[in-house]
Design a protein around this motif. Structure first.
Motif, PDB file in Angstrom:
ATOM      1  N   LYS A   1     -14.358   8.476  -2.924  1.00  0.00           N
ATOM      2  CA  LYS A   1     -14.748   7.630  -1.803  1.00  0.00           C
ATOM      3  C   LYS A   1     -15.282   6.289  -2.289  1.00  0.00           C
ATOM      4  O   LYS A   1     -15.007   5.241  -1.699  1.00  0.00           O
ATOM      5  N   GLU A   2     -16.036   6.327  -3.401  1.00  0.00           N
ATOM      6  CA  GLU A   2     -16.631   5.099  -3.936  1.00  0.00           C
ATOM      7  C   GLU A   2     -15.571   4.121  -4.416  1.00  0.00           C
ATOM      8  O   GLU A   2     -15.700   2.907  -4.238  1.00  0.00           O
ATOM      9  N   TYR A   3     -14.497   4.635  -5.034  1.00  0.00           N
ATOM     10  CA  TYR A   3     -13.503   3.746  -5.648  1.00  0.00           C
ATOM     11  C   TYR A   3     -12.173   3.731  -4.909  1.00  0.00           C
ATOM     12  O   TYR A   3     -11.176   3.239  -5.443  1.00  0.00           O
ATOM     13  N   HIS A   4     -12.118   4.283  -3.688  1.00  0.00           N
ATOM     14  CA  HIS A   4     -10.858   4.247  -2.949  1.00  0.00           C
ATOM     15  C   HIS A   4     -10.475   2.787  -2.686  1.00  0.00           C
ATOM     16  O   HIS A   4     -11.299   1.997  -2.216  1.00  0.00           O
TER      17      HIS A   4
ATOM     18  N   GLU B   1       0.831  -1.202   0.000  1.00  0.00           N
ATOM     19  CA  GLU B   1       0.000   0.000   0.000  1.00  0.00           C
ATOM     20  C   GLU B   1       0.866   1.252   0.000  1.00  0.00           C
ATOM     21  O   GLU B   1       0.556   2.235  -0.683  1.00  0.00           O
TER      22      GLU B   1
ATOM     23  N   ALA C   1     -10.373  -1.178  -8.924  1.00  0.00           N
ATOM     24  CA  ALA C   1     -10.581  -0.030  -8.041  1.00  0.00           C
ATOM     25  C   ALA C   1      -9.395   0.936  -8.092  1.00  0.00           C
ATOM     26  O   ALA C   1      -9.582   2.149  -8.188  1.00  0.00           O
TER      27      ALA C   1
ATOM     28  N   ASP D   1      -8.952   1.315  -0.418  1.00  0.00           N
ATOM     29  CA  ASP D   1      -9.146   0.834   0.950  1.00  0.00           C
ATOM     30  C   ASP D   1     -10.601   0.460   1.221  1.00  0.00           C
ATOM     31  O   ASP D   1     -10.883  -0.313   2.142  1.00  0.00           O
ATOM     32  N   LEU D   2     -11.525   1.027   0.429  1.00  0.00           N
ATOM     33  CA  LEU D   2     -12.951   0.784   0.640  1.00  0.00           C
ATOM     34  C   LEU D   2     -13.562  -0.101  -0.435  1.00  0.00           C
ATOM     35  O   LEU D   2     -14.518  -0.831  -0.187  1.00  0.00           O
ATOM     36  N   ASN D   3     -13.007  -0.028  -1.634  1.00  0.00           N
ATOM     37  CA  ASN D   3     -13.535  -0.793  -2.763  1.00  0.00           C
ATOM     38  C   ASN D   3     -12.543  -1.904  -3.108  1.00  0.00           C
ATOM     39  O   ASN D   3     -11.397  -1.635  -3.464  1.00  0.00           O
ATOM     40  N   LYS D   4     -12.955  -3.129  -3.002  1.00  0.00           N
ATOM     41  CA  LYS D   4     -12.054  -4.266  -3.201  1.00  0.00           C
ATOM     42  C   LYS D   4     -12.154  -4.870  -4.594  1.00  0.00           C
ATOM     43  O   LYS D   4     -11.618  -5.948  -4.837  1.00  0.00           O
TER      44      LYS D   4
END
Length: 263
Positions: free
Chosen positions: A225-228, A133, A237, A230-233
């Motif tokens: 936010k939708e495709y970050h 990361e 992404a 850390d949030l979108n696997k």
């Protein structure tokens, strides 16, 4: 938790603290060795390049590199830093894995706090994920810096030649070749490429072509936010997140004003 468990937990904490400090100093020592040896190596290389050109021309390369002195220099200033970096990275992995595992185990025995993972190997996997990361974020920062550098170059180009008339050949940032007319107005090759890029960026964020800065910022935050990662696997992404960042950079206030002047 009984007294024995708390005592054992404190013992584990002491061990983890000792390893944390000892391995930390070891890593710092290796960093100093790497910096010191590489700095001297660069200095010696500069001397060869600047002051020893005649020797390189007079002595055959084969004889020069078979010299015991040259072989020793290669061993010290090339092999040693590589081995030190390999050892440093291994100790960093070991330090994180052991200390995180022991710290959490000590907390478990002292106050009953559950550990995040069952086995020590999972902490190693977490370390690898964090390092990947970190590299990804560094690469994204490099790409953003490169995009900004190219944008600044284009702006400097337009500032320098914007007042000239007559045609000359250029390669614009879309990679297309054309002739620049000496004006930012109209639909010359540069402006056509810019118009397409601007509208493509609007499409990425899902906003109208005449959107203002507030609409752009709001759409960017929502998409980012939708495709970050850390949030979108999802598999794409990271690629989509970079595309969104590139689009946001394209839709600067300066480019927004330039786009409006074309219409």
């Amino acid at each position: 938790m009984n007294i024995f468990s708390k005592g054992f937990g404190k013992f584990l904490y002491g061990v983890s603290r000792f390893l944390d400090i000892t391995l930390g100093y070891t890593i710092d020592f290796l960093e100093i060795i790497i910096y010191f040896v590489e700095s001297i190596g660069k200095g010696i290389l500069s001397l060869f390049v600047m002051g020893c050109s005649v020797i390189f021309l007079m002595i055959p390369f084969g004889i020069l590199f078979l010299s015991p002195l040259i072989l020793k220099l290669i061993l010290v200033f090339v092999v040693v830093p590589l081995l030190a970096k390999f050892l440093r990275d291994g100790i960093k992995f070991l330090k994180y894995t052991l200390t995180e595992y022991l710290y959490e185990k000590s907390n478990y025995f002292i106050d009953g706090t559950e550990t995040r993972f069952v086995g020590i190997g999972d902490y190693g996997k977490e370390y690898i994920r964090k390092e990947e990361e970190k590299k990804r974020r560094a690469e994204e920062a490099r790409r953003r810096a490169e995009a900004e550098r190219q944008r600044q170059q284009r702006q400097n180009f337009e500032d320098m030649f914007g007042g000239f008339s007559g045609g000359f050949t250029f390669h614009d940032f879309t990679g297309q070749q054309g002739s620049y007319s000496g004006t930012n107005q109209g639909f010359g090759p540069m402006n056509i490429g810019f118009k397409e890029k601007y509208e493509e960026a609007c499409d990425v964020l899902g906003i109208p072509y005449n959107a203002n800065q507030d609409q752009i910022r709001s759409a960017y935050r929502k998409k980012a936010k939708e495709y970050h990662p850390d949030l979108n696997k999802s598999e794409n992404a990271t690629e989509k997140f970079q595309e969104i960042n590139d689009a946001n950079e394209m839709l600067s206030e300066e480019n927004m004003n330039r786009y409006r002047n074309l219409n």
